[in-house]
Scaffold this motif. Structure first.
Motif, PDB file in Angstrom:
ATOM      1  N   VAL A 174     -35.350 -65.947  -5.185  1.00 38.20           N
ATOM      2  CA  VAL A 174     -35.141 -64.588  -5.684  1.00 38.20           C
ATOM      3  C   VAL A 174     -34.409 -64.673  -7.019  1.00 38.20           C
ATOM      4  O   VAL A 174     -33.243 -65.053  -7.075  1.00 38.20           O
ATOM      5  N   ILE A 175     -35.124 -64.354  -8.089  1.00 35.00           N
ATOM      6  CA  ILE A 175     -34.540 -64.399  -9.431  1.00 35.00           C
ATOM      7  C   ILE A 175     -34.361 -62.991  -9.984  1.00 35.00           C
ATOM      8  O   ILE A 175     -33.334 -62.657 -10.568  1.00 35.00           O
ATOM      9  N   ASP A 176     -35.356 -62.148  -9.799  1.00 35.28           N
ATOM     10  CA  ASP A 176     -35.292 -60.780 -10.329  1.00 35.28           C
ATOM     11  C   ASP A 176     -34.337 -59.923  -9.500  1.00 35.28           C
ATOM     12  O   ASP A 176     -33.783 -60.367  -8.488  1.00 35.28           O
ATOM     13  N   ASP A 177     -34.171 -58.687  -9.917  1.00 34.67           N
ATOM     14  CA  ASP A 177     -33.302 -57.736  -9.232  1.00 34.67           C
ATOM     15  C   ASP A 177     -34.073 -57.102  -8.070  1.00 34.67           C
ATOM     16  O   ASP A 177     -34.975 -56.290  -8.296  1.00 34.67           O
ATOM     17  N   PRO A 178     -33.744 -57.437  -6.818  1.00 31.49           N
ATOM     18  CA  PRO A 178     -34.465 -56.838  -5.685  1.00 31.49           C
ATOM     19  C   PRO A 178     -34.160 -55.346  -5.584  1.00 31.49           C
ATOM     20  O   PRO A 178     -33.075 -54.882  -5.935  1.00 31.49           O
ATOM     21  N   ARG A 179     -35.116 -54.587  -5.098  1.00 30.75           N
ATOM     22  CA  ARG A 179     -34.923 -53.165  -4.892  1.00 30.75           C
ATOM     23  C   ARG A 179     -34.077 -52.935  -3.642  1.00 30.75           C
ATOM     24  O   ARG A 179     -33.996 -53.790  -2.751  1.00 30.75           O
ATOM     25  N   SER A 180     -33.451 -51.786  -3.559  1.00 29.99           N
ATOM     26  CA  SER A 180     -32.611 -51.485  -2.403  1.00 29.99           C
ATOM     27  C   SER A 180     -33.412 -51.443  -1.105  1.00 29.99           C
ATOM     28  O   SER A 180     -32.861 -51.646  -0.023  1.00 29.99           O
ATOM     29  N   SER A 181     -34.720 -51.198  -1.207  1.00 30.90           N
ATOM     30  CA  SER A 181     -35.565 -51.183  -0.008  1.00 30.90           C
ATOM     31  C   SER A 181     -35.580 -52.536   0.691  1.00 30.90           C
ATOM     32  O   SER A 181     -35.947 -52.638   1.866  1.00 30.90           O
TER      33      SER A 181
END
Length: 243
Positions: A174-181
């Motif tokens: 996981v490199i990008d910004d994960p969504r709150s979902s």
């Protein structure tokens, strides 16, 4: 005999490194560093040669486990090739939610490499100060994925800390910004034990010199709906006891 140190920088830049860790660094022929702060890497370079491993997270390897295996093989093979100690350095405490350290120690011991893990300040330590709560009297601490998979049931009468929110039920890099979902499975699981309006706190301990620690109060039921959450900062969820 080959020797390997497994070390941590602490959480806040290099200001929390212990004297013991600094002494170990000075004896190392080279250190492998798993850290995304260039200032930290530059600071460590004042003590010995630094080999940055963070680029592996941008490689073709998709699963975090595969990266940890690659790291452990690289570090232990180097240790076997020299009589001078080498080091493996991570953010925080090397044995607090750092799977790469576990893999390295296991491989090193199986290959007869003399290994030493030194303590360092972890995010658990800094979170106690950020929350200004002494949790030494009783606290539950979980990795959410492990908790859900094993169906471990939190005791709502005891305070709860949940780390590694950005990777809930996700074995991939996981490199990008994960969504709150991303947090929906965790929220659904916790709602079996807490009401939706249970007040919680997201806490992020500062790690860069120009950064401040942050806390955000919110209701448990809103956790996976709040798009203002910066999961890329790897916050921790504090769930107070249900009175």
């Amino acid at each position: 005999m080959s020797k390997l140190f497994i070390l941590g920088t602490g959480i806040y830049n290099t200001l929390q490194m212990s004297v013991e860790t600094l002494q170990a660094l000075k004896t190392c022929e080279a250190i492998y560093v798993l850290h995304n702060d260039k200032m930290v890497i530059d600071a460590l370079g004042k003590y010995t040669r630094v080999i940055d491993l963070y680029s592996l997270y941008e490689s073709e390897l998709q699963f975090r486990k595969d990266i940890y295996l690659e790291i452990s093989e690289t570090v232990t093979q180097h240790a076997l090739s020299t009589e001078t100690p080498i080091g493996f350095v991570v953010h925080g405490n090397p044995f607090f939610l750092v799977s790469a350290s576990e893999y390295i120690l296991e491989q090193a011991r199986s290959k007869g490499i003399e290994s030493k893990v030194l303590p360092s300040i972890s995010s658990f330590d800094t979170i106690l100060c950020d929350l200004e709560i002494d949790l030494g009297y009783g606290v539950q601490l979980f990795d959410p994925t492990t908790m859900i998979i094993n169906n471990w049931k939190p005791n709502p009468k005891v305070p709860l800390l949940l780390f590694q929110l950005a990777t809930v039920l996700n074995p991939n890099v996981v490199i990008d910004d994960p969504r709150s979902s991303t947090l929906e499975p965790l929220v659904d699981y916790l709602l079996e034990f807490y009401p939706a309006d249970h007040e919680c706190v997201l806490v992020h301990s500062a790690s860069h010199l120009l950064e401040r620690s942050e806390t955000l109060g919110l209701k448990l039921g809103d956790l996976s709906k709040n798009e203002g959450i910066d999961l890329w900062k790897r916050p921790t969820l504090y769930v107070p006891a249900r009175v």
